[in-house]
Design an enzyme around this catalytic site. Structure first.
Site, short mmCIF file in Angstrom:
data_model
loop_
_atom_site.label_atom_id
_atom_site.label_comp_id
_atom_site.label_asym_id
_atom_site.label_seq_id
_atom_site.Cartn_x
_atom_site.Cartn_y
_atom_site.Cartn_z
N GLY A 16 19.26 46.72 -47.06
CA GLY A 16 18.14 47.13 -46.22
C GLY A 16 18.50 48.32 -45.38
O GLY A 16 18.98 49.35 -45.88
N SER A 17 18.32 48.18 -44.09
CA SER A 17 18.59 49.27 -43.16
C SER A 17 20.05 49.72 -43.19
O SER A 17 20.34 50.86 -42.86
CB SER A 17 18.19 48.85 -41.75
OG SER A 17 18.76 47.60 -41.43
N PHE A 18 20.96 48.84 -43.61
CA PHE A 18 22.38 49.22 -43.67
C PHE A 18 22.71 50.11 -44.86
O PHE A 18 23.86 50.49 -45.04
CB PHE A 18 23.28 47.98 -43.65
CG PHE A 18 23.26 47.27 -42.33
CD1 PHE A 18 23.60 47.94 -41.17
CD2 PHE A 18 22.88 45.96 -42.24
CE1 PHE A 18 23.58 47.31 -39.93
CE2 PHE A 18 22.84 45.31 -41.01
CZ PHE A 18 23.19 45.99 -39.87
N GLU A 20 21.34 52.98 -44.82
CA GLU A 20 21.20 54.26 -44.12
C GLU A 20 22.52 54.59 -43.41
O GLU A 20 22.96 53.86 -42.52
CB GLU A 20 20.06 54.16 -43.10
CG GLU A 20 19.90 55.37 -42.21
CD GLU A 20 19.74 56.68 -42.95
OE1 GLU A 20 20.36 57.67 -42.51
OE2 GLU A 20 19.01 56.72 -43.96
N GLU A 83 23.34 40.59 -37.40
CA GLU A 83 22.48 39.79 -38.28
C GLU A 83 22.08 38.48 -37.61
O GLU A 83 21.00 37.96 -37.85
CB GLU A 83 23.17 39.52 -39.61
CG GLU A 83 23.43 40.77 -40.44
CD GLU A 83 22.18 41.48 -40.93
OE1 GLU A 83 21.10 41.34 -40.32
OE2 GLU A 83 22.27 42.18 -41.94
#
Length: 168
Positions: A16-18, A20, A83
């Site tokens: 996901g966002s990780f 980026e 998380e």
């Protein structure tokens, strides 16, 4: 040299966002080497009211993501803390995109596989356009909190990654 500098290395599949680099750099305070990979048997879901996705087992699922390689125990702890309890860290087998080689890595799976807030398909490009800036600000606040909690709870900072649906 601290003990975290000498810790064993970890490889973590992110989806996901990780994916980026600017988010990873902020949370891990480094730019780890990344390798493209696929995770079979899971689906990448949107989460109602959240800026981040989750994964859950799905027989025909396929997720494209990246492996963050060579993480220290301290960096893995940062991922665990951001998380939170909503995710469970689990060892999974991924397939490296370039070589088709199989690899055992850790990833974060949504703890509640029957969560009614999971829906649809999460889209990385859409997230970058619509939510990345807010997520980075939330991550900055999280790192500030981790360095100096000053009596504040993690939950105070979790709200920063929840989407304000009334603003839409």
């Amino acid at each position: 040299m601290t003990s975290s500098d000498q810790s064993p290395s970890h490889n973590v599949f992110v989806y996901g966002s990780f994916q980026e680099p600017s988010v990873v750099n902020l949370i891990l305070e480094c730019n780890p080497v990344t390798v493209s990979a696929q995770l079979h048997g899971y689906h990448l879901y949107r989460l109602k009211g959240r800026l981040h996705p989750c994964i859950s087992p799905s027989e025909n699922g396929l997720i494209n993501g990246k492996i963050l390689t060579g993480l220290t125990d301290a960096q893995l702890e940062n991922l665990d803390m951001i998380e939170g309890d909503d995710y469970v860290r689990k060892t999974v087998e991924v397939i490296l995109t370039e070589t088709s080689e199989k690899m055992q890595v850790e990833t974060f799976v949504w703890a509640n596989k029957d969560d009614p807030d999971m829906y649809g398909e999460w889209d990385f490009e859409e997230w970058k356009k619509l939510h990345m800036e807010k997520f980075i600000k939330a991550s900055e606040k999280f790192i500030e909190w981790k360095k100096n909690p000053d009596g504040r709870s993690r939950e105070e900072f979790a709200k920063f990654v929840e989407e304000d649906l009334t603003a839409a």
